[in-house]
Structure formats: structure tokens, C-alpha cells
Design a protein around this motif. Sequence first.
Motif, PDB file in Angstrom:
ATOM      1  N   ASP A  87       0.808  -1.217   0.000  1.00  0.00           N
ATOM      2  CA  ASP A  87       0.000   0.000   0.000  1.00  0.00           C
ATOM      3  C   ASP A  87       0.846   1.274   0.000  1.00  0.00           C
ATOM      4  OD1 ASP A  87       0.910  -0.203   2.629  1.00  0.00           O
ATOM      5  OD2 ASP A  87      -1.017   0.281   3.527  1.00  0.00           O
ATOM      6  N   ASP A  88       2.124   1.151   0.267  1.00  0.00           N
ATOM      7  CA  ASP A  88       3.023   2.298   0.240  1.00  0.00           C
ATOM      8  C   ASP A  88       4.033   2.195  -0.909  1.00  0.00           C
ATOM      9  OD1 ASP A  88       3.864   4.747   1.317  1.00  0.00           O
ATOM     10  OD2 ASP A  88       5.467   3.777   2.467  1.00  0.00           O
ATOM     11  N   SER A  89       3.817   1.243  -1.808  1.00  0.00           N
ATOM     12  CA  SER A  89       4.766   1.046  -2.914  1.00  0.00           C
ATOM     13  C   SER A  89       4.662   2.194  -3.922  1.00  0.00           C
ATOM     14  CB  SER A  89       4.501  -0.281  -3.628  1.00  0.00           C
ATOM     15  OG  SER A  89       3.276  -0.238  -4.325  1.00  0.00           O
ATOM     16  N   HIS A  92       1.971   1.793  -6.633  1.00  0.00           N
ATOM     17  CA  HIS A  92       0.605   2.030  -6.149  1.00  0.00           C
ATOM     18  C   HIS A  92       0.345   3.512  -5.890  1.00  0.00           C
ATOM     19  CE1 HIS A  92      -3.143   1.809  -4.041  1.00  0.00           C
ATOM     20  NE2 HIS A  92      -2.600   2.336  -2.969  1.00  0.00           N
ATOM     21  N   VAL A  93       1.265   4.173  -5.215  1.00  0.00           N
ATOM     22  CA  VAL A  93       1.039   5.555  -4.799  1.00  0.00           C
ATOM     23  C   VAL A  93       1.117   6.529  -5.975  1.00  0.00           C
ATOM     24  CG1 VAL A  93       1.917   7.445  -3.355  1.00  0.00           C
ATOM     25  CG2 VAL A  93       1.814   5.111  -2.444  1.00  0.00           C
ATOM     26  N   ASN A  96      -0.301   4.054 -10.289  1.00  0.00           N
ATOM     27  CA  ASN A  96      -1.313   3.011 -10.335  1.00  0.00           C
ATOM     28  C   ASN A  96      -2.202   3.071 -11.567  1.00  0.00           C
ATOM     29  OD1 ASN A  96      -2.519   0.756  -9.394  1.00  0.00           O
ATOM     30  ND2 ASN A  96      -3.454   1.696  -7.619  1.00  0.00           N
ATOM     31  N   LYS A 108      -4.051  -5.072  -6.474  1.00  0.00           N
ATOM     32  CA  LYS A 108      -4.570  -5.471  -5.163  1.00  0.00           C
ATOM     33  C   LYS A 108      -3.538  -5.021  -4.144  1.00  0.00           C
ATOM     34  CE  LYS A 108      -6.693  -7.938  -1.969  1.00  0.00           C
ATOM     35  NZ  LYS A 108      -7.857  -7.436  -1.330  1.00  0.00           N
ATOM     36  N   THR A 109      -3.925  -4.180  -3.205  1.00  0.00           N
ATOM     37  CA  THR A 109      -2.945  -3.678  -2.242  1.00  0.00           C
ATOM     38  C   THR A 109      -3.024  -4.438  -0.930  1.00  0.00           C
ATOM     39  OG1 THR A 109      -4.467  -1.956  -1.503  1.00  0.00           O
ATOM     40  CG2 THR A 109      -2.886  -1.349  -3.200  1.00  0.00           C
ATOM     41  N   LYS A 111      -1.009  -4.239   3.123  1.00  0.00           N
ATOM     42  CA  LYS A 111      -0.214  -3.383   3.996  1.00  0.00           C
ATOM     43  C   LYS A 111       1.262  -3.723   3.811  1.00  0.00           C
ATOM     44  CE  LYS A 111      -0.155  -0.898   8.077  1.00  0.00           C
ATOM     45  NZ  LYS A 111       0.337   0.338   7.545  1.00  0.00           N
ATOM     46  N   ASN A 112       2.067  -2.687   3.632  1.00  0.00           N
ATOM     47  CA  ASN A 112       3.512  -2.896   3.504  1.00  0.00           C
ATOM     48  C   ASN A 112       4.042  -3.564   4.764  1.00  0.00           C
ATOM     49  OD1 ASN A 112       3.305  -1.034   1.217  1.00  0.00           O
ATOM     50  ND2 ASN A 112       5.517  -1.034   1.386  1.00  0.00           N
TER      51      ASN A 112
END
Length: 140
Positions: A87-89, A92-93, A96, A108-109, A111-112
Motif C-alpha cells: 500500500d506504500d509502494s 501504487h502511490v 497506479n 490489489k494492495t 499493507k507494507n
Amino acid sequence: MKMVTRTVDLRSDTVTKPSDVMRAAMANADVDDDALGTDPTAFRLESEVAKVMGKEAAVFVPSGTMGNLIAVLVHCEIRGSEVILGDDSHIHVYENGGISTFGGVHPKTIKNNLMALWILIKLRQQSGHPLIPSTTQLLG
């Protein structure tokens, strides 16, 4: 061989500003059409990178975003494929929309968490695991 000690920050094409020497090198570079394979500078760069990485070939892309998009699409060849991203990649950020728009890839995220990533990789290695759908092509 002389060691280079100057740091070049490659986080973004806007972070590292070219010096006058770099600008002169770019202006005087021997160039042609790299899409047709006739650009000697791009060819030399790609050949050198392939050699350093121990690969048959390499391709130059002008941005990290393009490189990341290519990397995802290489693994997710089928529209509707899924990629699991932290979710912090960065993808993604900041990037995306590209994988969805250009590749039809569903992000699909999760949690890091490094331990969670290790567990997912191990699960992926076990084919047919119910927590990893068959559409999941890449853990990023």
C-alpha cells in the motif's frame, strides 16, 4: 579504473539537473532513430547495460514510470491479471493508473510489511493456493 564518487540521484528526471558538460555531451551525441535500431548512442548504452547485467539484451526507457509499467506488463500478459502491491509502494502511490489503463491489470494492495511479503512469495510458490487467485501474476 577510476572510481566515480559523485552521487547521481535517479529518483526522478527532475531531481538531477544536468551540468554544462552533460548538456554539451547530449547536444553533441551521435543520434539516429532508436526505434529502427539505428541510434548508435542508444545501442551502445543498451549493449553495455546488457553486458553488465549478464543479459542477452537491454532496452532503454526514458523514465522509471515507463520501466515499471513495462515490468508489470511483462508479467501480467492477460488483461484482468492481478498484481499485489504494497500500500506504500511507488507503483501504487504514484503510478497506479498506468497499469490499469494501459495493461488492464488490476492492482490489489496489502499493507507494507516485509514478513507479509515473504509469506506471500512462499504462498505463490505453492501453485493453486486459495489465497492467491490464479489471476495473480505478480507480487510487487
